[in-house]
Design an enzyme around this catalytic site. Structure first.
Site, PDB file in Angstrom:
ATOM      1  N   SER A 150       4.937   2.637 -10.127  1.00  0.00           N
ATOM      2  CA  SER A 150       5.949   1.826  -9.641  1.00  0.00           C
ATOM      3  C   SER A 150       5.618   0.434 -10.169  1.00  0.00           C
ATOM      4  CB  SER A 150       6.149   1.738  -8.257  1.00  0.00           C
ATOM      5  OG  SER A 150       7.126   0.711  -7.835  1.00  0.00           O
ATOM      6  N   TYR A 157       3.584  -0.274   0.078  1.00  0.00           N
ATOM      7  CA  TYR A 157       3.836   0.676  -0.952  1.00  0.00           C
ATOM      8  C   TYR A 157       3.252   0.227  -2.236  1.00  0.00           C
ATOM      9  CZ  TYR A 157       6.727   3.447  -4.077  1.00  0.00           C
ATOM     10  OH  TYR A 157       7.277   4.344  -4.888  1.00  0.00           O
TER      11      TYR A 157
END
Length: 232
Positions: free
Chosen positions: A137, A150
């Site tokens: 990501s 995250y």
């Protein structure tokens, strides 16, 4: 390139399902797993060569069963770590991040992929096309408010993937950043907001397929770069 057998985690929806569908259409036997068994079976019903194995990748017994399923189907050529955990929604700033929730994010996003890789390595080494892909990501490399938990987990997964590539030079080991997508997880990150401007996961899959087909050296790759230029 056709991989004979693959494991795709988090395959019940979103990018994992789109990738499973694409690999199936190429003749790959896909051992597809997800926590929601009903959704997984419904989503993959009718896809040729897809073996639905419901379960949680954080469960050691389930990881053993997943690898055993691949072994029964002739081995393993491709392992895709797509399953992940966003954490609390709305996304909390680090000052108020619940530590138990953060442990859960790391358990699913970092520890489970490593444990599954450890089990799968003998079959991957035996394959002429042994490949590991970890879904990354931009939150792993950029600092966004609220994305600390995250992002930290994805950064840790990126580093594990990079080290694995050095330790296993006979394999292709890639971190793949798909960019923003219109998924249930992304919607949870932006509750109540319209995310319809994000691309559907199926439109991103061709970038990963290109990476798999061209087999560049192990490394970190962005879907946007793969769509625009060479992997080499």
């Amino acid at each position: 390139m056709t991989f004979e057998t693959a494991i795709v985690t988090g395959a019940g929806q979103g990018f994992g399902l789109a990738l499973t569908t694409a690999l199936s259409s190429r003749g790959t036997t896909v051992v597809a797993c997800a926590r929601d068994g009903g959704r997984l079976r419904a989503a993959t019903a009718g896809l040729p060569g897809v073996v639905a194995v419901p379960g949680d990748v954080t469960d050691p017994a389930f990881r053993e069963a997943l690898v055993a399923t691949a072994r029964r189907h002739g081995g393993l050529d491709l392992l895709v770590h797509n399953a992940g955990e966003l954490g609390p929604s709305p996304l909390p700033v680090l000052e108020h991040y619940p530590l138990d929730a953060l442990r859960g994010v790391f358990e699913t996003t970092v520890l489970a992929p490593l444990a599954l890789t450890q089990l799968a390595l003998p079959m991957l080494r035996a394959s002429a096309t042994g490949t590991v892909v970890s879904l990354s990501s931009d939150a792993a490399v950029e600092a966004y408010p609220g994305w600390g938990g995250y992002g930290a987990a994805k950064a840790a997964l990126d580093q594990l993937t990079a080290v694995l590539a050095v330790e296993e030079p006979s394999l292709r080991v890639h971190a793949f950043d798909p960019g923003d997508m219109r998924t249930a997880m992304h919607q949870r990150a932006f509750p109540g907001e319209d995310i319809s401007d994000r691309p559907e996961p199926a439109t991103v899959v061709p970038a990963l397929l290109r990476l798999l087909d061209e087999r560049p050296p192990s490394g970190r790759h962005r879907a946007a770069d793969l769509a625009a230029g060479s992997t080499r």
